[in-house]
Design a protein around this motif. Structure first.
Motif, PDB file in Angstrom:
ATOM      1  N   GLU A   1      56.354  -8.116   4.828  1.00  0.00           N
ATOM      2  CA  GLU A   1      57.356  -7.701   3.849  1.00  0.00           C
ATOM      3  C   GLU A   1      58.624  -7.155   4.522  1.00  0.00           C
ATOM      4  OE1 GLU A   1      57.117  -7.663   0.289  1.00  0.00           O
ATOM      5  OE2 GLU A   1      55.300  -8.881   0.482  1.00  0.00           O
ATOM      6  N   GLY A   2      58.608  -7.101   5.848  1.00  0.00           N
ATOM      7  CA  GLY A   2      59.797  -6.661   6.557  1.00  0.00           C
ATOM      8  C   GLY A   2      59.922  -5.159   6.748  1.00  0.00           C
ATOM      9  N   TYR A   3      58.820  -4.424   6.549  1.00  0.00           N
ATOM     10  CA  TYR A   3      58.857  -2.968   6.778  1.00  0.00           C
ATOM     11  C   TYR A   3      58.303  -2.697   8.173  1.00  0.00           C
ATOM     12  CZ  TYR A   3      59.732  -2.668   1.774  1.00  0.00           C
ATOM     13  OH  TYR A   3      60.279  -2.810   0.528  1.00  0.00           O
ATOM     14  N   GLU A   4      59.127  -2.974   9.189  1.00  0.00           N
ATOM     15  CA  GLU A   4      58.607  -2.900  10.555  1.00  0.00           C
ATOM     16  C   GLU A   4      58.782  -1.527  11.185  1.00  0.00           C
ATOM     17  OE1 GLU A   4      60.150  -6.221  12.741  1.00  0.00           O
ATOM     18  OE2 GLU A   4      59.533  -7.621  11.159  1.00  0.00           O
TER      19      GLU A   4
ATOM     20  N   GLN B   1      64.887   0.629  -1.609  1.00  0.00           N
ATOM     21  CA  GLN B   1      63.929  -0.071  -0.755  1.00  0.00           C
ATOM     22  C   GLN B   1      62.533   0.568  -0.857  1.00  0.00           C
ATOM     23  OE1 GLN B   1      64.927  -0.206   3.431  1.00  0.00           O
ATOM     24  NE2 GLN B   1      63.923  -2.197   3.700  1.00  0.00           N
ATOM     25  N   ALA B   2      62.514   1.879  -1.018  1.00  0.00           N
ATOM     26  CA  ALA B   2      61.216   2.562  -1.193  1.00  0.00           C
ATOM     27  C   ALA B   2      60.546   2.094  -2.480  1.00  0.00           C
ATOM     28  CB  ALA B   2      61.415   4.077  -1.207  1.00  0.00           C
ATOM     29  N   VAL B   3      61.341   1.942  -3.549  1.00  0.00           N
ATOM     30  CA  VAL B   3      60.781   1.480  -4.822  1.00  0.00           C
ATOM     31  C   VAL B   3      60.280   0.036  -4.688  1.00  0.00           C
ATOM     32  CG1 VAL B   3      61.331   0.926  -7.232  1.00  0.00           C
ATOM     33  CG2 VAL B   3      62.118   3.082  -6.234  1.00  0.00           C
ATOM     34  N   ALA B   4      61.043  -0.785  -3.947  1.00  0.00           N
ATOM     35  CA  ALA B   4      60.592  -2.164  -3.721  1.00  0.00           C
ATOM     36  C   ALA B   4      59.266  -2.167  -2.960  1.00  0.00           C
ATOM     37  CB  ALA B   4      61.653  -2.950  -2.948  1.00  0.00           C
TER      38      ALA B   4
ATOM     39  N   ALA C   1      49.947   5.399   6.124  1.00  0.00           N
ATOM     40  CA  ALA C   1      51.093   4.848   6.870  1.00  0.00           C
ATOM     41  C   ALA C   1      52.356   5.644   6.574  1.00  0.00           C
ATOM     42  CB  ALA C   1      51.307   3.378   6.500  1.00  0.00           C
ATOM     43  N   TRP C   2      53.230   5.712   7.576  1.00  0.00           N
ATOM     44  CA  TRP C   2      54.558   6.315   7.415  1.00  0.00           C
ATOM     45  C   TRP C   2      55.563   5.194   7.629  1.00  0.00           C
ATOM     46  CZ3 TRP C   2      55.467  11.739   6.709  1.00  0.00           C
ATOM     47  CH2 TRP C   2      56.823  12.079   6.635  1.00  0.00           C
ATOM     48  N   VAL C   3      56.426   4.996   6.648  1.00  0.00           N
ATOM     49  CA  VAL C   3      57.333   3.854   6.687  1.00  0.00           C
ATOM     50  C   VAL C   3      58.770   4.328   6.517  1.00  0.00           C
ATOM     51  CG1 VAL C   3      57.852   1.582   5.693  1.00  0.00           C
ATOM     52  CG2 VAL C   3      55.518   2.515   5.524  1.00  0.00           C
ATOM     53  N   GLY C   4      59.623   3.954   7.472  1.00  0.00           N
ATOM     54  CA  GLY C   4      61.041   4.258   7.320  1.00  0.00           C
ATOM     55  C   GLY C   4      61.716   3.199   6.460  1.00  0.00           C
TER      56      GLY C   4
ATOM     57  N   THR D   1      42.956  -1.783   7.532  1.00  0.00           N
ATOM     58  CA  THR D   1      44.041  -1.474   8.473  1.00  0.00           C
ATOM     59  C   THR D   1      44.849  -2.730   8.791  1.00  0.00           C
ATOM     60  OG1 THR D   1      42.514   0.050   9.540  1.00  0.00           O
ATOM     61  CG2 THR D   1      44.603  -0.319  10.654  1.00  0.00           C
ATOM     62  N   ASP D   2      44.105  -3.809   9.119  1.00  0.00           N
ATOM     63  CA  ASP D   2      44.787  -5.056   9.468  1.00  0.00           C
ATOM     64  C   ASP D   2      45.586  -5.590   8.290  1.00  0.00           C
ATOM     65  OD1 ASP D   2      43.631  -4.821  11.913  1.00  0.00           O
ATOM     66  OD2 ASP D   2      42.023  -6.260  11.533  1.00  0.00           O
ATOM     67  N   LEU D   3      44.968  -5.532   7.113  1.00  0.00           N
ATOM     68  CA  LEU D   3      45.664  -6.025   5.921  1.00  0.00           C
ATOM     69  C   LEU D   3      46.964  -5.255   5.689  1.00  0.00           C
ATOM     70  CD1 LEU D   3      42.826  -6.568   3.265  1.00  0.00           C
ATOM     71  CD2 LEU D   3      44.274  -8.314   4.334  1.00  0.00           C
ATOM     72  N   LEU D   4      46.895  -3.935   5.877  1.00  0.00           N
ATOM     73  CA  LEU D   4      48.086  -3.116   5.659  1.00  0.00           C
ATOM     74  C   LEU D   4      49.151  -3.432   6.712  1.00  0.00           C
ATOM     75  CD1 LEU D   4      49.592  -0.835   4.220  1.00  0.00           C
ATOM     76  CD2 LEU D   4      48.294   0.823   5.579  1.00  0.00           C
ATOM     77  N   ALA D   5      48.731  -3.545   7.962  1.00  0.00           N
ATOM     78  CA  ALA D   5      49.688  -3.848   9.034  1.00  0.00           C
ATOM     79  C   ALA D   5      50.348  -5.208   8.803  1.00  0.00           C
ATOM     80  CB  ALA D   5      48.972  -3.827  10.388  1.00  0.00           C
ATOM     81  N   GLU D   6      49.540  -6.200   8.462  1.00  0.00           N
ATOM     82  CA  GLU D   6      50.081  -7.541   8.184  1.00  0.00           C
ATOM     83  C   GLU D   6      51.057  -7.497   7.011  1.00  0.00           C
ATOM     84  OE1 GLU D   6      46.748 -10.112   7.392  1.00  0.00           O
ATOM     85  OE2 GLU D   6      45.875  -9.626   9.346  1.00  0.00           O
ATOM     86  N   PHE D   7      50.658  -6.762   5.997  1.00  0.00           N
ATOM     87  CA  PHE D   7      51.488  -6.670   4.801  1.00  0.00           C
ATOM     88  C   PHE D   7      52.855  -6.059   5.126  1.00  0.00           C
ATOM     89  CE2 PHE D   7      53.004  -3.591   1.670  1.00  0.00           C
ATOM     90  CZ  PHE D   7      53.324  -4.423   0.609  1.00  0.00           C
ATOM     91  N   LEU D   8      52.856  -4.939   5.858  1.00  0.00           N
ATOM     92  CA  LEU D   8      54.130  -4.268   6.173  1.00  0.00           C
ATOM     93  C   LEU D   8      55.018  -5.194   6.999  1.00  0.00           C
ATOM     94  CD1 LEU D   8      52.830  -0.641   6.934  1.00  0.00           C
ATOM     95  CD2 LEU D   8      54.209  -1.352   4.967  1.00  0.00           C
ATOM     96  N   MET D   9      54.397  -5.902   7.933  1.00  0.00           N
ATOM     97  CA  MET D   9      55.140  -6.839   8.769  1.00  0.00           C
ATOM     98  C   MET D   9      55.714  -7.973   7.917  1.00  0.00           C
ATOM     99  SD  MET D   9      55.743  -6.916  12.031  1.00  0.00           S
ATOM    100  CE  MET D   9      54.402  -6.311  13.073  1.00  0.00           C
TER     101      MET D   9
END
Lengths: 457, 457
Positions: free
Chosen positions: B298-301, B228-231, B219-222, B288-296
């Motif tokens: 945690e607010g990393y949209e 925030q990256a450390v969090a 994943a690539w996350v802005g 994949t789903d777990l990662l997508a759900e997790f990012l969502m």
């Protein structure tokens, strides 16, 4: 300096609480094989006090034997005169850095306390061994302890990020950092790890932490032979990979002894046994089913899976009590060896034949950490069951080590060298290597005051 | 001995194919910062030939610089006279021991070939870094290489089970075994690891292997800030634990450069970016789903997840091309540093302020392996873009290192010391430590022929 003068001088260096009046119990090792002597037993309460002890001993050429929980199995912490420097009072958990997965502790912290401190921060400190309730981190580092979870997490050496050491002259070297990457010149940390108190006094360490397991599955599997146990190991790793945390081998005879001693029935009847544990740091509800299906599909049907924490504890008690249960048999000549896993079966068969040829009534108790190829290989000569058996030690060892070395194995896997094996060191290290070890020691410890007579031949 | 005499003598020691007629390309380092000189460049074809080279050079006091793939970033493999001993011909995969999860290889084996050999045996050799297509295992060991997967699998030091080394006098020390537990005296292996060719020539190694990943999610996350990256790092580790294999930080400016250079659009717009990868050695369809759900959750949209191997490759290309894309900016003063993860954000902010105060037009490109706290921290002075920038290096380094050390960090995380940083060693190691390093070197290399001028100040 005579003992009386030493004692008097230390009253000016340490507080009364740091000088042990009756510490004679600390002069004998856990196996009651060695009893040493000391002019004084001290328990410094902080690093500065350790430095003061070393400065004085360096100046006056007084030997110093560092000691942790005194659970060592090679006599490395038994003093022969001078100062016994017991680290028990230096037992703080200094701090935890969760983001770096690191914990910094005093050397005298008991392993179990470190495990608990990690757990309280939601982390795992994975080193686990029989004496974890009393052994200390400094001793674990000094002898590069192994134990049950090396298969997954590595030995103590692999778990140390940073070290704090008081050198023989009292100087402090401190690199207590949580860095997982650091390459600034020769790595002296790894010299102290495994040096058994011969180069300095370890006073603190920064250690790696891991995620805590959320799922644990434990199984006891009966197998016909070591070859079949190795096949099971390969199959489990193929299926469950790094989830395999422990893979212990137990001979039928070892289980017999432990079952009687522990008053716990045998999980299964078999010539050989495997205790294996899978862990996953994510909740994984189907792992029990997967393990059961796997054992069935692979033909390992003579097996039980623990269905509760108490069932799991029973299985582990059977494994952990093997050592204690042997005490009823008398004193044995013990070996702490490792060979490449593919050769364990051949080694055990050939070595037993050779030993039986030399000593026809010899009894061998084999158990250990098959997952990393290390075995506890204990030999009993029924006609000599007290400490007199050690008269036969060199003869037994000659046979065992010949077979170990023929397999590209090691004569010291996880207990160290101490005074039990230092005369064997030249059989596994070259003259050049031993000369280099001596040069390193001479540079750090020019008066040879640090734990003299241990490790080096 | 003069070059002509040396050349003549070597014709009696090596075969013609082992003496390089035109090897001048090997005298300049990858960054084109240093060009050295050598009386002769040799490429011995086996260990015995390396021993012959060393015996001769020891006898005649001829300096020897060992060299692997010549991809080092600190000038450690650039010779200054004497023999350049290139290991490229010593490139066999010797054997794989699957039961022990171990592979034994020649030092000149290219990292990628070792990765491939492991894969062909159904295993993973996890060391992975930008130059893996040409760097060699011996060089990786000599400088304790790091790279992308240290977070999960450790650095090169953690991956070496056994070493084979030709000492300066030509003697061989060989402990090529697959044992995961072995404690027989001081651990000299770890002295050679990270010693950058100053103590001997590594000719072979036994390395740890792991289970191959069956599931990979990238994943690539802005993110708005490093904090925030450390969090995110802490949250991902809390959820996915050791499945987190890589966690790379990329500044907005670094992505800008790489995106243009790579002709690949930016995955997201943001001030800072994280490239993270989860792997699992068991098939795990729902990851994949777990990662997508997790990012969502945690607010990393502001994120993308790679849905194909080609999408994954694009994300990694953006990360890997950062170094190459900077070449258009000219020469920079590069740093290879690490600080505790909780302090990365403060370090970057404070160090940038201090540098901008000293050099008001300085440009800083920050990226690296946030998961293990190590950063590539490259500084450009726009008015000097060629090698003249190095005149400012000590001044820039003084500021950067002051901030690194204030955070309990390291000035050399994964590239080593070489000739770039050896004058900085006294800022991170005590006089006693450096004296011990010199004593170790003097014992092994009494004539100081091994890579003189490197590592030690």
């Amino acid at each position: 300096m005579n003992p009386q003068a030493i004692k008097q001088a230390f009253q000016g260096i340490l507080s009364p609480a740091e000088i042990l009046e009756d510490g004679s119990a600390l002069l004998t090792d856990q196996r009651r094989r060695y009893t040493g002597s000391a002019d004084l037993i001290v328990q410094p309460a902080d690093v500065a006090a350790v430095q003061a002890v070393m400065r004085f001993c360096f100046e006056h050429r007084i030997p110093v034997t560092p000691q942790g929980g005194n659970t060592g199995l090679c006599g490395a912490a038994v003093p022969s005169g001078g100062i016994l420097l017991n680290l028990s009072k230096l037992n703080r958990i200094r701090h935890i850095e969760p983001a770096d997965n690191a914990i910094t502790v005093d050397a005298g912290a008991v392993l179990q306390c470190v495990q608990e401190a990690a757990a309280s921060a939601g982390r795992l400190f994975p080193l686990s061994l029989a004496s974890e309730g009393s052994c200390q981190i400094g001793g674990n580092i000094a002898c590069n302890a192994g134990g049950l979870n090396v298969l997954r997490y590595g030995a103590m050496r692999d778990l140390v990020l940073g070290l704090e050491v008081v050198l023989p002259n009292g100087e402090l070297i401190s690199h207590l950092h949580p860095l997982h990457k650091n390459t600034t010149g020769y790595d002296l940390r790894h010299l102290f790890i495994g040096s058994e108190g011969t180069l300095g006094v370890i006073t603190g360490a920064t250690l790696k932490l891991f995620a805590r397991p959320q799922t644990v599955e434990t199984a006891w599997v009966g197998v016909d032979s070591i070859k079949q146990a190795v096949a099971l190991l390969t199959a489990v790793q193929g299926k469950f990979a790094e989830r395999l945390t422990s893979f212990e081998l137990v001979s039928g005879y070892a289980l017999e002894l432990s079952s009687t001693f522990s008053r716990i029935g045998k999980p299964v009847e078999s010539a050989w046994h495997v205790l294996l544990e899978l862990t996953d740091s994510i909740q994984h509800e189907s792992l029990t089913d997967l393990l059961a299906e796997f054992l069935m599909a692979e033909g390992y049907e003579n097996a039980v899976i623990a269905h509760s924490e108490s069932e799991r504890n029973e299985l582990w008690t059977l494994r952990e009590n093997i050592s204690a249960s042997q005490r009823n048999l008398g004193t044995s000549i013990k070996h702490d060896i490792a060979v490449p896993i593919a050769q364990v079966a051949d080694f055990v068969e050939r070595c037993a034949q050779a030993l039986q040829t030399a000593f026809n009534d010899i009894r061998i108790v084999v158990f250990g950490h098959l997952g990393d190829g290390s075995l506890h290989y204990n030999t009993f000569l029924p006609h000599v069951l007290d400490n007199q058996v050690y008269e036969y030690e060199d003869k037994v060892n000659t046979i065992v080590y010949e077979h170990v070395l023929a397999c590209n194995g090691t004569i010291a896997a996880e207990h160290g060298i101490g005074q039990v094996k230092n005369h064997w060191l030249p059989s596994v290290r070259t003259e050049t290597e031993i000369a280099l070890m001596r040069a390193i020691k001479a540079q750090l410890d020019p008066h040879n005051i640090m734990n003299p007579g241990k490790l080096l031949p």
